[in-house]
Design a protein around this motif. Structure first.
Motif, PDB file in Angstrom:
ATOM      1  N   ILE A 153      43.002  47.334  45.531  1.00  0.00           N
ATOM      2  CA  ILE A 153      41.848  46.438  45.617  1.00  0.00           C
ATOM      3  C   ILE A 153      41.053  46.469  44.322  1.00  0.00           C
ATOM      4  O   ILE A 153      40.658  45.422  43.800  1.00  0.00           O
ATOM      5  CB  ILE A 153      40.975  46.797  46.834  1.00  0.00           C
ATOM      6  CG1 ILE A 153      41.719  46.405  48.119  1.00  0.00           C
ATOM      7  CG2 ILE A 153      39.619  46.106  46.767  1.00  0.00           C
ATOM      8  CD1 ILE A 153      41.096  46.920  49.386  1.00  0.00           C
ATOM      9  N   THR A 154      40.847  47.639  43.759  1.00  0.00           N
ATOM     10  CA  THR A 154      40.131  47.759  42.480  1.00  0.00           C
ATOM     11  C   THR A 154      40.855  46.997  41.385  1.00  0.00           C
ATOM     12  O   THR A 154      40.233  46.251  40.615  1.00  0.00           O
ATOM     13  CB  THR A 154      39.984  49.246  42.088  1.00  0.00           C
ATOM     14  OG1 THR A 154      39.197  49.906  43.079  1.00  0.00           O
ATOM     15  CG2 THR A 154      39.330  49.400  40.727  1.00  0.00           C
ATOM     16  N   ARG A 198      40.678  43.163  42.068  1.00  0.00           N
ATOM     17  CA  ARG A 198      39.300  42.714  41.837  1.00  0.00           C
ATOM     18  C   ARG A 198      39.023  42.533  40.354  1.00  0.00           C
ATOM     19  O   ARG A 198      38.440  41.523  39.939  1.00  0.00           O
ATOM     20  CB  ARG A 198      38.335  43.723  42.463  1.00  0.00           C
ATOM     21  CG  ARG A 198      36.943  43.228  42.584  1.00  0.00           C
ATOM     22  CD  ARG A 198      36.068  44.227  43.359  1.00  0.00           C
ATOM     23  NE  ARG A 198      34.703  43.984  42.993  1.00  0.00           N
ATOM     24  CZ  ARG A 198      34.103  44.477  41.907  1.00  0.00           C
ATOM     25  NH1 ARG A 198      34.747  45.285  41.109  1.00  0.00           N
ATOM     26  NH2 ARG A 198      32.862  44.169  41.627  1.00  0.00           N
ATOM     27  N   LYS A 199      39.442  43.477  39.510  1.00  0.00           N
ATOM     28  CA  LYS A 199      39.255  43.370  38.057  1.00  0.00           C
ATOM     29  C   LYS A 199      39.937  42.116  37.507  1.00  0.00           C
ATOM     30  O   LYS A 199      39.359  41.394  36.691  1.00  0.00           O
ATOM     31  CB  LYS A 199      39.815  44.601  37.349  1.00  0.00           C
ATOM     32  CG  LYS A 199      38.972  45.828  37.480  1.00  0.00           C
ATOM     33  CD  LYS A 199      39.631  46.995  36.749  1.00  0.00           C
ATOM     34  CE  LYS A 199      38.941  48.293  37.033  1.00  0.00           C
ATOM     35  NZ  LYS A 199      39.638  49.430  36.408  1.00  0.00           N
ATOM     36  N   LEU A 257      37.946  38.939  38.698  1.00  0.00           N
ATOM     37  CA  LEU A 257      36.679  38.799  37.977  1.00  0.00           C
ATOM     38  C   LEU A 257      36.927  38.292  36.558  1.00  0.00           C
ATOM     39  O   LEU A 257      36.191  37.439  36.057  1.00  0.00           O
ATOM     40  CB  LEU A 257      35.922  40.129  37.954  1.00  0.00           C
ATOM     41  CG  LEU A 257      35.382  40.601  39.312  1.00  0.00           C
ATOM     42  CD1 LEU A 257      34.869  42.033  39.205  1.00  0.00           C
ATOM     43  CD2 LEU A 257      34.306  39.677  39.837  1.00  0.00           C
ATOM     44  N   ASP A 305      32.032  37.954  42.271  1.00  0.00           N
ATOM     45  CA  ASP A 305      32.172  39.093  43.173  1.00  0.00           C
ATOM     46  C   ASP A 305      32.019  38.690  44.639  1.00  0.00           C
ATOM     47  O   ASP A 305      32.730  39.196  45.505  1.00  0.00           O
ATOM     48  CB  ASP A 305      31.150  40.170  42.801  1.00  0.00           C
ATOM     49  CG  ASP A 305      31.540  41.535  43.307  1.00  0.00           C
ATOM     50  OD1 ASP A 305      32.750  41.846  43.325  1.00  0.00           O
ATOM     51  OD2 ASP A 305      30.635  42.296  43.681  1.00  0.00           O
ATOM     52  N   ILE A 344      35.171  37.577  46.634  1.00  0.00           N
ATOM     53  CA  ILE A 344      36.234  38.557  46.863  1.00  0.00           C
ATOM     54  C   ILE A 344      35.861  39.391  48.089  1.00  0.00           C
ATOM     55  O   ILE A 344      34.830  40.052  48.111  1.00  0.00           O
ATOM     56  CB  ILE A 344      36.420  39.477  45.641  1.00  0.00           C
ATOM     57  CG1 ILE A 344      36.725  38.644  44.391  1.00  0.00           C
ATOM     58  CG2 ILE A 344      37.524  40.494  45.902  1.00  0.00           C
ATOM     59  CD1 ILE A 344      36.677  39.431  43.099  1.00  0.00           C
ATOM     60  N   PHE A 347      37.387  42.190  51.030  1.00  0.00           N
ATOM     61  CA  PHE A 347      38.491  43.140  51.145  1.00  0.00           C
ATOM     62  C   PHE A 347      38.309  44.111  52.301  1.00  0.00           C
ATOM     63  O   PHE A 347      37.204  44.296  52.807  1.00  0.00           O
ATOM     64  CB  PHE A 347      38.672  43.922  49.845  1.00  0.00           C
ATOM     65  CG  PHE A 347      37.442  44.696  49.429  1.00  0.00           C
ATOM     66  CD1 PHE A 347      37.236  45.989  49.887  1.00  0.00           C
ATOM     67  CD2 PHE A 347      36.503  44.138  48.578  1.00  0.00           C
ATOM     68  CE1 PHE A 347      36.111  46.700  49.514  1.00  0.00           C
ATOM     69  CE2 PHE A 347      35.380  44.839  48.190  1.00  0.00           C
ATOM     70  CZ  PHE A 347      35.188  46.131  48.662  1.00  0.00           C
TER      71      PHE A 347
END
Length: 84
Positions: free
Chosen positions: A60-61, A64-65, A68, A74, A77, A79
């Motif tokens: 997820i991290t 997400r990066k 973005l 943000d 998104i 999760f």
């Protein structure tokens, strides 16, 4: 919820469902590998797209990066983390 998501995609043309398995069984015929590999190739309009992600915290991290960096805000998104 695999079938439910397929049903939603069939009912709503703007809804896209991309199941991606990093460790698929031999029978799996869909997308496989790291989600980040597939996200990089997706075409989407950042002003009209929301993402719903379910997986490990690390995945997820990373996703997400990427999102973005491609202009997704943000708040677009969503999760749910699961733990193995």
């Amino acid at each position: 919820y695999f079938e439910q998501f397929h049903d939603l995609a069939a009912k709503w043309p703007k809804f896209k469902f991309y199941p991606i398995l990093s460790r698929p069984s031999a029978e799996w015929k869909g997308l496989q590998g790291r989600v980040t590999e597939h996200i990089a190739r997706l075409q989407f309009d950042p002003s009209r797209t929301e993402f719903y992600i379910c997986g490990s915290g690390e995945m997820i991290t990373d996703v997400r990066k990427l999102l973005l960096a491609r202009g997704i805000l943000d708040g677009q998104i969503h999760f749910e983390k699961f733990f193995a």
